[in-house]
Structure formats: structure tokens, C-alpha cells
Design a protein around this motif. Sequence first.
Motif, PDB file in Angstrom:
ATOM      1  N   THR A 133      60.072  56.294  19.433  1.00 50.40           N
ATOM      2  CA  THR A 133      61.295  56.759  20.080  1.00 50.40           C
ATOM      3  C   THR A 133      62.087  57.648  19.134  1.00 50.40           C
ATOM      4  N   PRO A 134      61.824  58.952  19.122  1.00 54.64           N
ATOM      5  CA  PRO A 134      62.619  59.834  18.267  1.00 54.64           C
ATOM      6  C   PRO A 134      64.067  59.847  18.725  1.00 54.64           C
ATOM      7  N   VAL A 135      64.967  60.059  17.805  1.00 49.74           N
ATOM      8  CA  VAL A 135      66.388  59.953  18.126  1.00 49.74           C
ATOM      9  C   VAL A 135      66.953  61.289  18.597  1.00 49.74           C
ATOM     10  N   LEU A 136      67.051  62.257  17.716  1.00 52.51           N
ATOM     11  CA  LEU A 136      67.611  63.555  18.080  1.00 52.51           C
ATOM     12  C   LEU A 136      66.713  64.664  17.562  1.00 52.51           C
ATOM     13  N   THR A 137      66.538  65.696  18.354  1.00 54.13           N
ATOM     14  CA  THR A 137      65.785  66.848  17.903  1.00 54.13           C
ATOM     15  C   THR A 137      66.742  67.899  17.383  1.00 54.13           C
ATOM     16  N   GLY A 138      66.207  68.929  16.758  1.00 58.49           N
ATOM     17  CA  GLY A 138      67.046  69.938  16.124  1.00 58.49           C
ATOM     18  C   GLY A 138      67.933  70.685  17.091  1.00 58.49           C
ATOM     19  N   ASP A 139      67.502  70.809  18.368  1.00 58.77           N
ATOM     20  CA  ASP A 139      68.306  71.561  19.327  1.00 58.77           C
ATOM     21  C   ASP A 139      69.364  70.708  19.993  1.00 58.77           C
ATOM     22  N   GLY A 140      69.459  69.452  19.579  1.00 58.22           N
ATOM     23  CA  GLY A 140      70.509  68.584  20.106  1.00 58.22           C
ATOM     24  C   GLY A 140      70.117  67.784  21.318  1.00 58.22           C
ATOM     25  N   ALA A 141      68.922  68.021  21.879  1.00 53.10           N
ATOM     26  CA  ALA A 141      68.505  67.273  23.062  1.00 53.10           C
ATOM     27  C   ALA A 141      68.014  65.893  22.662  1.00 53.10           C
ATOM     28  N   LEU A 142      68.284  64.916  23.496  1.00 53.96           N
ATOM     29  CA  LEU A 142      67.824  63.558  23.247  1.00 53.96           C
ATOM     30  C   LEU A 142      66.428  63.410  23.846  1.00 53.96           C
ATOM     31  N   LYS A 143      65.397  63.610  23.030  1.00 58.11           N
ATOM     32  CA  LYS A 143      64.018  63.559  23.476  1.00 58.11           C
ATOM     33  C   LYS A 143      63.511  62.125  23.346  1.00 58.11           C
ATOM     34  N   THR A 144      63.894  61.278  24.257  1.00 55.06           N
ATOM     35  CA  THR A 144      63.534  59.872  24.187  1.00 55.06           C
ATOM     36  C   THR A 144      63.635  59.252  25.571  1.00 55.06           C
ATOM     37  N   PRO A 145      62.740  58.303  25.879  1.00 55.58           N
ATOM     38  CA  PRO A 145      62.876  57.603  27.161  1.00 55.58           C
ATOM     39  C   PRO A 145      64.104  56.710  27.195  1.00 55.58           C
ATOM     40  N   TYR A 146      64.667  56.428  26.003  1.00 59.38           N
ATOM     41  CA  TYR A 146      65.832  55.562  25.922  1.00 59.38           C
ATOM     42  C   TYR A 146      67.085  56.399  25.729  1.00 59.38           C
ATOM     43  N   ARG A 147      67.484  57.093  26.756  1.00 64.36           N
ATOM     44  CA  ARG A 147      68.683  57.916  26.671  1.00 64.36           C
ATOM     45  C   ARG A 147      69.934  57.060  26.827  1.00 64.36           C
ATOM     46  N   PRO A 148      70.911  57.227  25.956  1.00 60.94           N
ATOM     47  CA  PRO A 148      72.118  56.406  26.028  1.00 60.94           C
ATOM     48  C   PRO A 148      72.931  56.718  27.284  1.00 60.94           C
ATOM     49  N   ARG A 149      73.497  55.691  27.844  1.00 63.16           N
ATOM     50  CA  ARG A 149      74.399  55.822  28.983  1.00 63.16           C
ATOM     51  C   ARG A 149      75.772  55.299  28.572  1.00 63.16           C
ATOM     52  N   ILE A 150      76.816  55.979  29.032  1.00 60.96           N
ATOM     53  CA  ILE A 150      78.174  55.480  28.815  1.00 60.96           C
ATOM     54  C   ILE A 150      78.422  54.351  29.815  1.00 60.96           C
ATOM     55  N   VAL A 151      78.673  53.152  29.299  1.00 57.36           N
ATOM     56  CA  VAL A 151      78.775  51.977  30.168  1.00 57.36           C
ATOM     57  C   VAL A 151      80.178  51.392  30.228  1.00 57.36           C
ATOM     58  N   GLY A 152      81.114  51.965  29.484  1.00 59.37           N
ATOM     59  CA  GLY A 152      82.475  51.455  29.524  1.00 59.37           C
ATOM     60  C   GLY A 152      83.438  52.404  28.847  1.00 59.37           C
ATOM     61  N   VAL A 153      84.704  52.319  29.215  1.00 64.17           N
ATOM     62  CA  VAL A 153      85.740  53.151  28.623  1.00 64.17           C
ATOM     63  C   VAL A 153      87.062  52.392  28.640  1.00 64.17           C
ATOM     64  N   GLY A 154      87.887  52.640  27.635  1.00 65.62           N
ATOM     65  CA  GLY A 154      89.208  52.032  27.588  1.00 65.62           C
ATOM     66  C   GLY A 154      90.139  52.868  26.733  1.00 65.62           C
ATOM     67  N   THR A 155      91.419  52.861  27.054  1.00 69.64           N
ATOM     68  CA  THR A 155      92.408  53.620  26.288  1.00 69.64           C
ATOM     69  C   THR A 155      93.638  52.764  26.011  1.00 69.64           C
ATOM     70  N   ALA A 156      94.413  53.205  25.049  1.00 69.56           N
ATOM     71  CA  ALA A 156      95.664  52.524  24.707  1.00 69.56           C
ATOM     72  C   ALA A 156      96.575  53.529  24.024  1.00 69.56           C
ATOM     73  N   ALA A 157      97.850  53.191  23.935  1.00 71.69           N
ATOM     74  CA  ALA A 157      98.828  54.059  23.261  1.00 71.69           C
ATOM     75  C   ALA A 157      99.908  53.182  22.642  1.00 71.69           C
ATOM     76  N   SER A 158     100.721  53.771  21.782  1.00 72.19           N
ATOM     77  CA  SER A 158     101.824  53.021  21.188  1.00 72.19           C
ATOM     78  C   SER A 158     102.897  52.751  22.244  1.00 72.19           C
ATOM     79  N   ASP A 159     103.862  51.911  21.902  1.00 71.38           N
ATOM     80  CA  ASP A 159     104.753  51.340  22.911  1.00 71.38           C
ATOM     81  C   ASP A 159     105.834  52.284  23.435  1.00 71.38           C
ATOM     82  N   THR A 160     106.386  53.121  22.579  1.00 70.07           N
ATOM     83  CA  THR A 160     107.580  53.875  22.944  1.00 70.07           C
ATOM     84  C   THR A 160     107.227  55.268  23.450  1.00 70.07           C
ATOM     85  N   ILE A 161     107.808  55.630  24.601  1.00 68.32           N
ATOM     86  CA  ILE A 161     107.559  56.927  25.228  1.00 68.32           C
ATOM     87  C   ILE A 161     108.802  57.804  25.076  1.00 68.32           C
ATOM     88  N   TYR A 162     108.577  59.057  24.658  1.00 65.93           N
ATOM     89  CA  TYR A 162     109.656  60.029  24.492  1.00 65.93           C
ATOM     90  C   TYR A 162     109.368  61.267  25.328  1.00 65.93           C
TER      91      TYR A 162
END
Length: 381
Positions: A16-45
Motif C-alpha cells: 500500500t504505497p502512501v503518496l506519489t510524487g504528483d500528490g495522488a493517493l495511489k492506494t486501495p486504502y484512500r482516507p475518508r473524512i469521517v468527522g468534523v468539529g469546531t470551537a471558538a473562544s468565549d467572547t464575541i466582538y
Amino acid sequence: MGVDLQMTIIMDRAETPVLTGDGALKTPYRPRIVGVGTAASDTIYTQTEVLDAFGITDPKIRSVFVNSAIDTRHLTLPDPDADGVRNPEPQGDLLDKHKSMAVRMGVDALNACLKRAGAELSDLRHLCCVSSTGFLTPGLSALMIRELGIDRHCSRSDIVGMGCNAGLNALNVVSGWSAAHPGELAVVLCTEACSAAYAMDSSMRTAVVNSLFGDGAGAIALMSGPGDEASGTSEGPTILKLASCIIPEAVDAMRYDWDRELDRFSFYLDPQIPYVVGAHAEIVVDRLLGDTGLRRSDIRHWLVHSGGKKVIDAVIVNLGLTRYDLRHTVGVLRDYGNVSSGSFIFSYERLLDEQVTRPGDYGVLMTMGPGSTLETALVQW
């Protein structure tokens, strides 16, 4: 039997090669984004509240704030003294602020990300932390592991000082890790305490910066496997390819370095940088789509760093996009300002919440920052 199974696993990973020189993911195990979350500090101006808090009356500086296309930002400003004056914070206090805020926002963003991924802290196998608003040794990843009681064997990485483009630099690195570790959960955490890099004075240099940045943290979870069932969710896209472009002749156009007059670190943004970045957006996107058979018109979702009004306008013009195409980028700038490396994650979260993505849709993620640098990723739902 146990030996045969172990050999099979080793062979699968070795093939399973990871990354090729041209930036393509040449692998049967391509990563998928499975979650996302954000946060910020408390005070808004609001922008006007920031100006009033520091007693800024110069019409030119007030104009920079008011015409920034930003309504509100999350900031942690110094408390006023007995006379109502907010005095500049020494560099040591700012470093302390960065440490506490980066961890606090990072904890909230990471927990939100894992919740959306349907995962627990015990599932985490790699944590990559990104920040450019302060320097820490040991790094933020170690502090996060201690704060949350994450398994001490969780592998980790820290990307420091790359600036607003660094979220996609991290995604590139962690995509490689994910492809090499199918079925294991990794998280990219961008946490930027921009209040810890705030220098309010009467100069136009600091006015441009101070009108723009806000506090925020964003986290993206990745997992690869032999099929979509490995991710446990269908809302996130697969990462197909990445492409970069650095502009060496503009290496000093965006920087965070020592200001001898202020005796502290200070941001600098060249007024021409939006146009320089915009002019190179077409180059890097064409490279990203090269050899894929895709045209720009095939990209349904564009998630671009909320670098500022002029940056967004330059990207729209040079890529032939519409403001609707960058509606989430514009919205994040309006509501949070530029939250540095995590900005594109805020836009991505808004796109998912909109529930308009369909299987087969292509998307392009784009960030830009010091170097001067543009980073891109091609994804597919």
C-alpha cells in the motif's frame, strides 16, 4: 495460523504505497473524512467594539475594520485597567494565553469531531496538531494527550509555523498515515489563538492584521479501509489527490516575526498579497485536476480559506467562480474572521450541515498562507 494472519497483514500494508510524487493517493486504502468539529473562544466582538475597546479614532484605521466584510470575531482581549485602558500584553503573557486557549479550544473541537464521527477518545490512534499563533515545547499534541487522558501510545505530530495554509499540509501528512494504517482513526486538529498574537498600536501594519484574525479551532477525523463501511459514515468525502504551489519571490509577503520596536512577535501582510495569491490559484488548481479528466466546472463544492475579502474576491475572479460557490468561505469570514489554519474546516462543517452533497460530487479544498503558499485537495463524496 497466527503467523499466517500476521504475514497477510504485513503484506497488505507493504503493498500500500502512501503518496506519489504528483500528490495522488495511489492506494486501495484512500482516507475518508469521517468527522468534523469546531470551537471558538468565549467572547464575541463586533469590529466597532474592538476599535472602541482600544480607543482607536484614526479614520483610516477604522475604515480598514469597518470595510473588512467581517461582522463579528471571537477574541480574548486584555482586561481594562482602572482607567478603562487595555494595555498591550508582554510576550510572555501572550505565550501563556496561547497555551491555555489552544488547549481549551482544541479540547472542544476534538470532542465535537469525535462525536460526529461516532468515535471515542479511546479510538484515536494518531493526533496531528497545527498552530502558528504561539510556540510550545512540548508540543500541543502532548498537552492534548495529557489534558484528555488519551492513550499514551497514540502517535502524534505537530505542525508549527506554517500559517494559514497549514491545515491542508497536515491533511496531506495524515492522509499518508491513514492510508498506511487502514481501519485506524486519525485526527487533524488546527487550533489558533489569534488573540495571543494581537498587537494593537496606531500603525496601518497592525491595523490590517488586527481587523482580520479571530480565535478558533477545527478538527477533521480520517480513516481508510477497503470500503466505505470502514468509515462508519457516508457524509464525508474521500481524499483523492493533493497539490501545492509555493511562490518563493513572495516569501516575505506574509510573516510572523520579531518586531524590535514592539519587543514582541508581530504579523505582517503585504497589501498586494491577495492579488499575488489569486493569480496563482489557477495554476495550482489546474495541477490538482491534471490527469484526472476533471474540469473546474465538474467541481460542485469549493471550500477556500477565509483569508480576507480581497483574497476571496481574487480567487473568485481568477477561477471564474461565483460568490455562491464560496458562500461558506464568505460566511465564515463574516462570523469568525480569519481563524488561520482552521478556517477551511469551519467552511467544511457548514457545507455538511447544509446537507446538499450527493454521492459522486467532487470538491476542492484550498488554503493559502506564508511562503507564500497555496495548498489544495481534491475530494469526492
